[in-house]
Every structure is written in structure tokens, then in C-alpha cells.
Design a protein around this motif. Sequence first.
Motif, mmCIF file in Angstrom:
data_model
loop_
_atom_site.group_PDB
_atom_site.id
_atom_site.type_symbol
_atom_site.label_atom_id
_atom_site.label_comp_id
_atom_site.label_asym_id
_atom_site.label_seq_id
_atom_site.Cartn_x
_atom_site.Cartn_y
_atom_site.Cartn_z
ATOM 1 N N GLY A 1 0.811 -1.203 0.000
ATOM 2 C CA GLY A 1 0.000 0.000 0.000
ATOM 3 C C GLY A 1 0.847 1.256 0.000
ATOM 4 O O GLY A 1 0.593 2.210 -0.746
ATOM 5 N N LEU A 2 1.894 1.258 0.818
ATOM 6 C CA LEU A 2 2.803 2.407 0.855
ATOM 7 C C LEU A 2 3.541 2.571 -0.466
ATOM 8 O O LEU A 2 3.732 3.686 -0.946
ATOM 9 C CB LEU A 2 3.786 2.244 2.010
ATOM 10 C CG LEU A 2 3.196 2.477 3.403
ATOM 11 C CD1 LEU A 2 4.117 1.908 4.484
ATOM 12 C CD2 LEU A 2 2.963 3.964 3.648
ATOM 13 N N ALA A 3 3.951 1.455 -1.080
ATOM 14 C CA ALA A 3 4.658 1.529 -2.364
ATOM 15 C C ALA A 3 3.752 2.093 -3.448
ATOM 16 O O ALA A 3 4.179 2.922 -4.260
ATOM 17 C CB ALA A 3 5.169 0.145 -2.757
ATOM 18 N N PRO B 1 15.242 -10.158 3.667
ATOM 19 C CA PRO B 1 16.117 -10.414 2.522
ATOM 20 C C PRO B 1 15.689 -9.674 1.262
ATOM 21 O O PRO B 1 16.537 -9.243 0.470
ATOM 22 C CB PRO B 1 16.001 -11.934 2.332
ATOM 23 C CG PRO B 1 15.536 -12.474 3.630
ATOM 24 C CD PRO B 1 14.675 -11.403 4.220
ATOM 25 N N MET B 2 14.361 -9.528 1.058
ATOM 26 C CA MET B 2 13.885 -8.933 -0.186
ATOM 27 C C MET B 2 13.920 -7.410 -0.174
ATOM 28 O O MET B 2 13.828 -6.783 -1.227
ATOM 29 C CB MET B 2 12.457 -9.403 -0.473
ATOM 30 C CG MET B 2 12.319 -10.908 -0.658
ATOM 31 S SD MET B 2 13.394 -11.561 -1.955
ATOM 32 C CE MET B 2 12.713 -10.754 -3.402
ATOM 33 N N ALA B 3 14.039 -6.801 0.999
ATOM 34 C CA ALA B 3 13.996 -5.342 1.058
ATOM 35 C C ALA B 3 15.160 -4.716 0.290
ATOM 36 O O ALA B 3 14.974 -3.748 -0.450
ATOM 37 C CB ALA B 3 14.005 -4.874 2.508
ATOM 38 N N LEU B 4 16.373 -5.269 0.484
ATOM 39 C CA LEU B 4 17.531 -4.707 -0.215
ATOM 40 C C LEU B 4 17.626 -5.189 -1.656
ATOM 41 O O LEU B 4 18.384 -4.629 -2.452
ATOM 42 C CB LEU B 4 18.820 -5.073 0.535
ATOM 43 C CG LEU B 4 18.972 -4.489 1.941
ATOM 44 C CD1 LEU B 4 20.355 -4.782 2.500
ATOM 45 C CD2 LEU B 4 18.704 -2.986 1.948
ATOM 46 N N PRO C 1 13.885 -3.528 -6.394
ATOM 47 C CA PRO C 1 14.190 -2.342 -7.201
ATOM 48 C C PRO C 1 13.439 -1.105 -6.717
ATOM 49 O O PRO C 1 13.967 0.006 -6.779
ATOM 50 C CB PRO C 1 13.733 -2.750 -8.606
ATOM 51 C CG PRO C 1 13.816 -4.242 -8.612
ATOM 52 C CD PRO C 1 13.416 -4.651 -7.226
ATOM 53 N N PHE C 2 12.217 -1.302 -6.203
ATOM 54 C CA PHE C 2 11.453 -0.156 -5.721
ATOM 55 C C PHE C 2 12.100 0.447 -4.491
ATOM 56 O O PHE C 2 12.332 1.658 -4.412
ATOM 57 C CB PHE C 2 10.006 -0.557 -5.418
ATOM 58 C CG PHE C 2 9.237 0.544 -4.749
ATOM 59 C CD1 PHE C 2 8.850 1.657 -5.475
ATOM 60 C CD2 PHE C 2 8.926 0.486 -3.397
ATOM 61 C CE1 PHE C 2 8.167 2.700 -4.864
ATOM 62 C CE2 PHE C 2 8.240 1.526 -2.783
ATOM 63 C CZ PHE C 2 7.858 2.635 -3.510
ATOM 64 N N HIS D 1 8.783 -6.092 -0.049
ATOM 65 C CA HIS D 1 9.525 -5.567 -1.196
ATOM 66 C C HIS D 1 8.774 -4.441 -1.894
ATOM 67 O O HIS D 1 9.365 -3.680 -2.651
ATOM 68 C CB HIS D 1 9.826 -6.679 -2.204
ATOM 69 C CG HIS D 1 8.667 -7.590 -2.486
ATOM 70 N ND1 HIS D 1 7.495 -7.135 -3.041
ATOM 71 C CD2 HIS D 1 8.501 -8.908 -2.262
ATOM 72 C CE1 HIS D 1 6.649 -8.153 -3.175
ATOM 73 N NE2 HIS D 1 7.228 -9.238 -2.691
ATOM 74 N N GLY D 2 7.462 -4.338 -1.690
ATOM 75 C CA GLY D 2 6.677 -3.260 -2.269
ATOM 76 C C GLY D 2 6.384 -3.384 -3.744
ATOM 77 O O GLY D 2 5.715 -2.513 -4.319
ATOM 78 N N MET D 3 6.825 -4.472 -4.386
ATOM 79 C CA MET D 3 6.718 -4.555 -5.837
ATOM 80 C C MET D 3 5.283 -4.760 -6.320
ATOM 81 O O MET D 3 4.942 -4.349 -7.431
ATOM 82 C CB MET D 3 7.635 -5.656 -6.362
ATOM 83 C CG MET D 3 9.118 -5.383 -6.146
ATOM 84 S SD MET D 3 9.698 -3.832 -6.884
ATOM 85 C CE MET D 3 9.526 -4.196 -8.641
ATOM 86 N N CYS D 4 4.434 -5.400 -5.509
ATOM 87 C CA CYS D 4 3.023 -5.540 -5.906
ATOM 88 C C CYS D 4 2.382 -4.160 -6.009
ATOM 89 O O CYS D 4 1.692 -3.849 -6.989
ATOM 90 C CB CYS D 4 2.262 -6.395 -4.900
ATOM 91 S SG CYS D 4 3.001 -7.986 -4.508
ATOM 92 N N GLY D 5 2.607 -3.346 -4.989
ATOM 93 C CA GLY D 5 2.057 -1.999 -4.996
ATOM 94 C C GLY D 5 2.631 -1.130 -6.092
ATOM 95 O O GLY D 5 1.917 -0.344 -6.731
ATOM 96 N N TYR D 6 3.932 -1.276 -6.323
ATOM 97 C CA TYR D 6 4.594 -0.497 -7.375
ATOM 98 C C TYR D 6 3.987 -0.802 -8.739
ATOM 99 O O TYR D 6 3.634 0.110 -9.505
ATOM 100 C CB TYR D 6 6.087 -0.794 -7.366
ATOM 101 C CG TYR D 6 6.833 -0.265 -8.565
ATOM 102 C CD1 TYR D 6 7.182 1.075 -8.654
ATOM 103 C CD2 TYR D 6 7.178 -1.112 -9.617
ATOM 104 C CE1 TYR D 6 7.864 1.570 -9.758
ATOM 105 C CE2 TYR D 6 7.858 -0.631 -10.730
ATOM 106 C CZ TYR D 6 8.195 0.709 -10.796
ATOM 107 O OH TYR D 6 8.859 1.185 -11.889
#
Length: 478
Positions: A17-19, A64-67, A70-71, A457-462
Motif C-alpha cells: 500500500g505504501l509503495a 532479505p527482499m527489502a535490499l 528495485p522499488f 519488497h513493495g513490488m506488488c504496490g509499485y
Amino acid sequence: MDKSEYDAIVIGSGPNGLAAAITLQRAGLSVLIVEGKSTVGGGMRSQELTLPGYVHDVCSAVHPMALLSPFFKSLPLKDFGLEFIQPKFAAAHPFDDGKVAILEKSLENTALGLGKDASAYRDFMGPLVGDIPGLLPSLLGPFVWPEKPIEMAKFGMKALPSATWAAKRFQTREARGLWAGMAAHAIQPLQNVATAAFGIMLMASAHLNGWPIPKGGSQSIANALAAYFQSLGGKIITDFQVESLDQLPPAKVVLADITPRQLLKMAGSKLSSSYKSRLEKYRYGMGVFKIDWALDGVIPFTSRECQDAATVHLGNTLEEIVDYEKGISEGRQGDKPFMLLAQQSVFDPGRAPAGKHTAWAYCHVPHGSTIDMTTGIENQVERFAPGFRDLIREKHTMNTSEMEAYNPNYVGGDINGGIQDIFQLYSRPVLSISPYRTSAKDIYLCSSSTPPGGGVHGMCGYHAAKQVLSDVFAIIKS
């Protein structure tokens, strides 16, 4: 409630949601986030769950996925107080006889620790670690024709088999056990097709960026994302539980960081009957049972190296882990759970009073199970760390129903927003050219129930936000 009109409203302030909100706000839109809890974060919250002064991660702990995302890499989150801590080892996997397999940032050191399987590990992971950074746009998004088809084909040859099939390349107990613990993050039977992909991505992420923990707790990630969003002019309203989209102020589009079950409740009247029928067939997976402990000292692992890893996998051999996960998927609860344990305060002493510690652990359980796994989990820790029970000052537990009550996205305790098997890896929540669109032109999904699925990772939101920019605002995706 605010009656202003917004370009977009995002329901939920988890990582996706934040992404989504940040991506839209950066494009020059006016965006509002509405959050049902008093704080932002979704699965990225930290609280004093046991005793005053002991800070526990309520859901996600190690990232692990945060770093790798790409977002996240595109954001100046350090400027907003986010600091990651890298443990000496990414993960440790102890065995009954006191030996241990270690996942290190160095691929070569990891391989050397696996004895006779050193060459097999190098041959398996070496090319993948080199290729994965260039494949991330394809791996962490909806299905598209890859920009690097040859490299993707090589990845697919190793990632599409089951984890049990991939394990055949290893001979030693250490390599096979380490591999099984990684692949078990799939939260499904390790005999399932494509479960090897989960082990590969986690091992590769360790070799590329390590397995970091956020200083101060997972809430630090949420706070940094929210602060950045607000610095762009975005607005957040907390303590607002959305039961129906009719509660929201006017907006051109709504993005929902929720799973299909909640979407049907909130927006059922606005969706087509055929789309609703497809959402109703969406499948959720295993649940989790979680414990947080306030401890009088460091966990006394027989394998001393375990104290140098923030993440410890407790399950002994590949065979034990495979058997346990298969039983859970069939609704059978075992008494020797495979479990994930994190000991954040060893590396982030601010999480507990001086000389004291916190620990976090969960195991998989049948979907919706309310069985109390406290004894099974603590027996398993004691198995590899005799004397552990003597250190416990207080504990806090959450079964699947309590997990769902805390975060409605965890349906039946499923922390991935739906099972991520081969049938729902890219076709989540439905098989579609754009899985983020719903049948309503002004409603989109941006949760882990869309590709690439669960994880901070935020990629769904991105990707959902990029689809909205293209569809609704005629801003070309890039």
C-alpha cells in the motif's frame, strides 16, 4: 472524515500500500492512504508484546527482499531514519549432533562449509547469483516476456522443479538441510513444482545483499516509507476501518492492499458477477503459529555459530522438514515443527533492556488451525539449545485466527496473501493480462495477492500503481 477529492485512495499501509501510494504521489497525483490501525505498517509493525522495554516484530522480522527490491532501492529511506543491520551470517541451520550449515554473504564461504557439496553448490548458485540482478524486473512483477530470455531460461531450468528434486544434486546432510530450510519459505509441500524458486531467491539474496534486520524493528521500515510519502505531500488517515468503499471520500481510483476475500466484502456490488466468481475460487495456503519471547540471555545453541545469525532454521534434516510440511498441507499437525527463529536483539541491543534479549519464531500449521503450538516450538528450540526454557521471562503467542484478527490479509493465518504455488504464482488473484485490474475501472488490487506475491519488497504496490498511471491517468509506464 475528509471530504476532499483525491486522485487516488489507497486502502492499507503495508509495504505494498505504501509503495503504491508513493509511486502515484511521485507522479504528481494527490494520494490519500487510509489505515484501519492506529499506526501504519501492515506486516511491518513492532510492539512491546511481552514486557516493557522488549520490542518485538509483530509479523515480519528479517528482510532479505527489502535490499533486493528495485522499488526500495529507488527511495532515499536512509534520509528518513531507516538503518539496516547486517548479522555476521545470513542464516544458520543446526543439526542434532551440534554441527551446523551456514548461509553466508560469501558464496564461496558458504560452499566451503558444505564439504563434499562445495562444488555442487558453486555450480548451482554461482550462475544464478550473477544473473538474478538483471532478471529482477521479470522475477518481481507480472508475467511479461523477459528482456533477457536466455538468462531467464537458465533460471527457469533450476527454479521450476520441486525443491525435493533440486535437492538431489546435494549429497551431504548439511547441504540438503540448509536447502530444505530455504525452500520451506514457500509455505507449501516441498514436492510442489517451482518450490525450488523460493530457495534460490533466498540464497541468492543472501549472497547479493545479506539478510538484514531494520534497526529498532520492522516498524522502522513502515515509518520511513510513510515519512517519505508525506514529504511528497501525501496524506495518511489512521484508525479508519473500511467496511465498504462507500465510506471513502471522492477519488478517481481506489487501490486496495487487501486480499480477494476482503475485496468481495468491500466492493462486491461494484464488481461483475464473472469476476466475483473467479475471486471466490482464489486459494489460501497454510497458516502460521507465532511466538515472541522476552529472555534473560542469549539463546544457548549447541552450535555456537547460530548466535552469529539473526535467522536460524530449526528442522534438522531435509527428510524431517519435507515430512512436516507435507503433513501440514494435508491438515496433519506434527509435533516436531520446522520453524523459523529470529534473534534480533543479539544484533540490535536497543530491542531489550541491558543484558536481556528478545526472540521471535513461527511454524507452519494447517490453514485456520487454532492448535496451540507453544510446547512443540519450545521443545524444538530446546532440542538445539538446551537450557532455553530457563531463560524465558514472558511470552506472547498468536494462532491463525489471532493473526487474521490482527491483520485481515492473513486469511486463515496465511501470511502470503494466498498460496504461491505454480497455479497462483502469476495468476494471482485471477488469470489476466493485468492482475492488478478488477472488473471495475476505478478499483485496483495492490496487495500480495497480486504478482510477485508475499514479502516486504513493495513490488506488488509499485506495479499496481504503474498500471493505474497508464490506465486512469494516461501516464505511460516505464
